[in-house]
Motif scaffolding. Structure first.
Motif, short mmCIF file in Angstrom:
data_model
loop_
_atom_site.label_atom_id
_atom_site.label_comp_id
_atom_site.label_asym_id
_atom_site.label_seq_id
_atom_site.Cartn_x
_atom_site.Cartn_y
_atom_site.Cartn_z
N GLU A 146 -87.84 161.50 16.57
CA GLU A 146 -87.83 160.39 15.61
C GLU A 146 -86.41 159.87 15.42
OE1 GLU A 146 -91.56 162.37 15.38
OE2 GLU A 146 -89.52 163.19 15.26
N GLN A 147 -85.43 160.75 15.42
CA GLN A 147 -84.03 160.31 15.30
C GLN A 147 -83.59 159.52 16.53
OE1 GLN A 147 -81.16 163.27 13.63
NE2 GLN A 147 -82.91 164.65 13.74
N LEU A 148 -84.06 159.93 17.69
CA LEU A 148 -83.64 159.28 18.92
C LEU A 148 -84.27 157.90 19.10
CD1 LEU A 148 -83.94 162.31 21.38
CD2 LEU A 148 -81.82 161.31 20.50
N TYR A 172 -86.64 154.57 25.67
CA TYR A 172 -86.99 155.52 24.61
C TYR A 172 -86.87 154.93 23.20
CZ TYR A 172 -81.90 156.18 24.30
OH TYR A 172 -80.55 155.98 24.17
N ALA A 173 -86.29 153.77 23.06
CA ALA A 173 -86.19 153.14 21.74
C ALA A 173 -86.49 151.65 21.89
CB ALA A 173 -84.80 153.34 21.14
N LYS A 199 -76.65 159.00 22.81
CA LYS A 199 -77.46 159.90 22.00
C LYS A 199 -77.21 161.36 22.35
CE LYS A 199 -79.91 156.61 19.94
NZ LYS A 199 -79.90 156.37 18.48
N SER A 200 -76.44 161.62 23.39
CA SER A 200 -76.26 162.99 23.85
C SER A 200 -75.66 163.92 22.78
CB SER A 200 -75.39 163.02 25.11
OG SER A 200 -76.06 162.42 26.19
N PRO A 201 -74.63 163.51 22.03
CA PRO A 201 -74.13 164.41 20.99
C PRO A 201 -75.19 164.78 19.96
CG PRO A 201 -72.50 162.71 21.46
CD PRO A 201 -73.77 162.31 22.17
N LEU A 202 -76.03 163.85 19.58
CA LEU A 202 -77.10 164.12 18.63
C LEU A 202 -78.04 165.20 19.18
CD1 LEU A 202 -78.80 163.49 16.10
CD2 LEU A 202 -79.87 161.63 17.39
N ILE A 203 -78.42 165.06 20.45
CA ILE A 203 -79.35 166.01 21.06
C ILE A 203 -78.73 167.40 21.16
CG2 ILE A 203 -80.62 166.55 23.16
CD1 ILE A 203 -80.77 163.50 23.69
N MET A 243 -88.45 162.06 28.83
CA MET A 243 -87.47 162.17 29.92
C MET A 243 -86.08 162.45 29.38
SD MET A 243 -86.44 159.37 32.80
CE MET A 243 -84.92 159.55 33.75
N LEU A 244 -85.70 161.75 28.30
CA LEU A 244 -84.37 161.92 27.73
C LEU A 244 -84.14 163.37 27.31
CD1 LEU A 244 -81.74 160.54 26.70
CD2 LEU A 244 -82.93 160.19 24.52
#
Length: 271
Positions: free
Chosen positions: A267-269, A216-217, A19-23, A240-241
């Protein structure tokens, strides 16, 4: 490899799920920075060559590190933050002004921010798990002055090793036990989407205790739903993420991450 603009990345194998690129791209866009963040697969045995190539790339600002490289990368860096060395894992590498590569573990920052407002000094804490995510948790809890830690794990020997290294004197228990506590931390992937969740007995927790689930999900795991129904305070893993990523973002791009819990990123994560 060179890039036309500054960039950072996350490395690991596998890496497509990160998920790092999204963040980071979300924050770069909000700040209007002309930079990029991407995922890059680095297979076992390729780590040294990867770092050697990136050292020669003036546009590279650093990388986040995920499995299986969090431990192996320590020996390849020029310096490592003492807390990351104690934990035995690096998840963020930045390049200093002199070009030297420095490693840190930003999970500590994510844990501290997730537990803001929780009195940890002299507290009794239950930590579920003894794997990689439990290591920064145990270190952070000891540093915060937690008086008593009980580690619940299916592997007592692994739990004892964790205690001996990072929280001497911690007690080891089975998942089905009900230790007393002011805080329970789930540092396992159990409860993640697609993972079974063995319902934890929460009967030993004090009234008003906090339950912190690093998963987280989904955003509301079965553990958090159960804890909320019992009247406990809860915090999920998305907090935390985001905050561990925020410290890495500042390392890479030199600006504070524009965290806004209401801007739709969470919400995306957690979808």
């Amino acid at each position: 490899m060179t890039s036309s603009r500054p960039y950072a990345e996350v490395i690991g194998d596998p890496i497509a799920h990160s998920k790092s690129p999204l963040i980071h791209r979300h924050w770069l866009g909000k700040l209007g920075l002309d930079a990029d963040y991407r995922a890059w697969r680095v297979a076992p045995g390729e780590l040294a060559d990867y770092l050697a190539a990136r050292r020669d790339d003036p546009d590279w600002r650093g990388c986040n590190v995920t499995m299986p490289h969090k431990q192996a990368i320590l020996a390849l860096l020029d310096s490592v933050d003492p807390s990351a060395a104690a934990i035995g894992a690096v998840n963020t590498v930045g390049r200093n002004a002199d070009g030297r590569l420095h490693g840190q573990n930003t999970d500590l920052h994510g844990i501290h921010r997730s537990l803001e407002g929780v009195r940890l000094e002299d507290a009794e804490v239950v930590l579920v798990g003894a794997g990689g995510a439990a290591r920064p948790a145990a270190y952070a809890l000891r540093r915060a002055g937690v008086r008593r830690l009980t580690i619940l794990t299916r592997d007592p020997a692994k739990g004892r090793r964790l205690a001996d290294q990072l929280f001497p004197g911690a007690e080891i228990g089975a998942l089905a036990s009900e230790p007393a506590g002011d805080l329970l931390v789930n540092a396992t992937p159990l409860g993640m989407a697609g993972q079974p969740w063995p319902r934890l007995p929460l009967g030993g927790l004090a009234p008003g205790a906090m339950v912190f689930d690093m998963v987280y999900a989904p955003a509301r795991t079965e553990l958090l739903v159960d804890a909320h129904a019992r009247g406990f305070r809860t915090v999920g893993g998305a907090t935390m993420l985001l905050f561990q990523a925020a410290q890495a973002f500042a390392t890479f791009f030199g600006k504070p991450a524009p965290i806004d819990l209401g801007d739709g990123l969470v919400e995306q994560l957690t979808a």
